[in-house]
Design an enzyme around this catalytic site. Sequence first.
Site, PDB file in Angstrom:
ATOM      1  N   LYS A 155      47.432   3.667  39.018  1.00 15.65           N
ATOM      2  CA  LYS A 155      47.658   2.893  37.788  1.00 15.65           C
ATOM      3  C   LYS A 155      49.081   3.122  37.284  1.00 15.65           C
ATOM      4  O   LYS A 155      49.768   4.027  37.766  1.00 15.65           O
ATOM      5  CB  LYS A 155      46.632   3.316  36.745  1.00 15.65           C
ATOM      6  CG  LYS A 155      46.718   4.782  36.368  1.00 15.65           C
ATOM      7  CD  LYS A 155      45.407   5.272  35.775  1.00 15.65           C
ATOM      8  CE  LYS A 155      45.566   6.700  35.286  1.00 15.65           C
ATOM      9  NZ  LYS A 155      44.279   7.320  34.965  1.00 15.65           N
ATOM     10  N   TYR A 181      76.786  11.381  20.128  1.00 18.30           N
ATOM     11  CA  TYR A 181      76.317  10.957  18.800  1.00 18.30           C
ATOM     12  C   TYR A 181      76.056  12.154  17.891  1.00 18.30           C
ATOM     13  O   TYR A 181      75.455  13.147  18.315  1.00 18.30           O
ATOM     14  CB  TYR A 181      75.014  10.164  18.917  1.00 18.30           C
ATOM     15  CG  TYR A 181      75.204   8.710  19.297  1.00 18.30           C
ATOM     16  CD1 TYR A 181      75.998   7.866  18.528  1.00 18.30           C
ATOM     17  CD2 TYR A 181      74.558   8.191  20.410  1.00 18.30           C
ATOM     18  CE1 TYR A 181      76.158   6.526  18.878  1.00 18.30           C
ATOM     19  CE2 TYR A 181      74.705   6.862  20.760  1.00 18.30           C
ATOM     20  CZ  TYR A 181      75.512   6.035  19.994  1.00 18.30           C
ATOM     21  OH  TYR A 181      75.656   4.721  20.341  1.00 18.30           O
TER      22      TYR A 181
HETATM   23  C1  LIG Z   1      44.057   8.489  35.655  1.00 14.02           C
HETATM   24  C2  LIG Z   1      42.725   8.810  36.125  1.00 14.02           C
HETATM   25  C3  LIG Z   1      42.538   9.678  37.209  1.00 14.02           C
HETATM   26  C4  LIG Z   1      43.649  10.491  37.811  1.00 14.02           C
HETATM   27  O1  LIG Z   1      43.935  11.570  36.935  1.00 14.02           O
HETATM   28  P1  LIG Z   1      45.054  12.666  37.233  1.00 14.02           P
HETATM   29  O2  LIG Z   1      44.919  13.623  36.114  1.00 14.02           O
HETATM   30  O3  LIG Z   1      46.364  11.959  37.214  1.00 14.02           O
HETATM   31  O4  LIG Z   1      44.760  13.260  38.547  1.00 14.02           O
HETATM   32  C5  LIG Z   1      41.243   9.825  37.701  1.00 14.02           C
HETATM   33  N1  LIG Z   1      40.194   9.189  37.113  1.00 14.02           N
HETATM   34  C6  LIG Z   1      40.349   8.383  36.047  1.00 14.02           C
HETATM   35  C7  LIG Z   1      39.152   7.724  35.450  1.00 14.02           C
HETATM   36  C8  LIG Z   1      41.605   8.182  35.503  1.00 14.02           C
HETATM   37  O5  LIG Z   1      41.738   7.401  34.427  1.00 14.02           O
END
Ligand SMILES: *Cc1c(COP(=O)(O)O)cnc(C)c1O
Length: 342
Positions: free
Chosen positions: A36, A242
């Site tokens: 994702k 800045y």
């Molecule tokens: C993002 C996600 C993962 C992966 O999690 P990590 O902590 O990045 O390993 C796994 N399962 C779900 C449902 C997620 O939303």
Amino acid sequence: MTASPLRLRLDSSALVANWRTLDAMSGPAACGAAVKANGYGLGAREVVARLAAAGCRDFFVSTWAEAAQLADLGVAVSVLHGVRAEDMVADRPAYARPVLCTAAQVRRWRDAGGGGCDVMVDTGMNRLGIAPRDVADGLLEGLRIETLMSHLACADEDVPRNARQRDALAALEGRTSARRLSLANSAGIGLGPDYGFGLTRPGIALYGGRQRPEHAAIRQVVTPEAQILQRRRVGAGESVGYNATFTAPAAMEVAILNIGYADGYLRCFSGKGMARAGDAALPVLGRVSMDLLAVDVGAAPSLGEGDWVALDYRLPKTAAVSGLSQYELLTGLGARFDRVWS
Ligand SMILES: *Cc1c(COP(=O)(O)O)cnc(C)c1O
């Protein structure tokens, strides 16, 4: 188009080695991959192509738009946010299935004729998922479920809640049509074999994140690099950037880099971050600007305009320095980087 003055160096062999490490740690469970948020900022298509070639078969995205990006790669994709009414369109990609996570989504999917799906059960995080009670009450009857999953709230800590969530999911074994169960994210894989069930779902550790001692073998995958735009001498008592937050205690050599907070190198690195050229350490001086960053190049006399330097981005250490999470460090990396895989 000309090359960008900033690039992400992405290490294919480290990515694949991390997946193999997590796959081995998953024991008999299959090991998938969360891709994702554009593969946590690395580029989802490039990540999927490499992991699929290594043998990974289960990929997770959040939305259908993300699933659509993976169309021609020939992999199975699960959409973690399930199906909204707007997602029930005729050209919904056939290689993707929803992770149904509310009772309304379950009904919507069944009313539309169903088909293979995954289901998220909430075992105590109170984020997404139907209640175990709903399963007992028959909500999932008649669904063709591939994976029944839940998500750990505190897998990077050693707390009793982890075992409670594991046991709550285990209690659903055989209660639905699900072919397999799934619980562990990256940190959950480190909790031990009884968290593996039939499928694990690592994300951050694939990309170099280390949250537990069990992740010691995980390798860094991502290194941001930026080009020097100008090198200058700053006199004793003069200030840099800045709000003049850095004042040179003595005459010094400074380089201005082509990277800033608009690229995800946020203001929390002001006066704290570190760049490197070979073995030379180049501390960040003063405020991070939107598109620019000043570093001390006293240790690198020959560095000049057009040369490249690497930003220190080892995830656990950089998270500690910046106060950002390892996730934020990766997913914040912006669109101006050329993503260069080796
Ligand atoms: C993002 C996600 C993962 C992966 O999690 P990590 O902590 O990045 O390993 C796994 N399962 C779900 C449902 C997620 O939303």
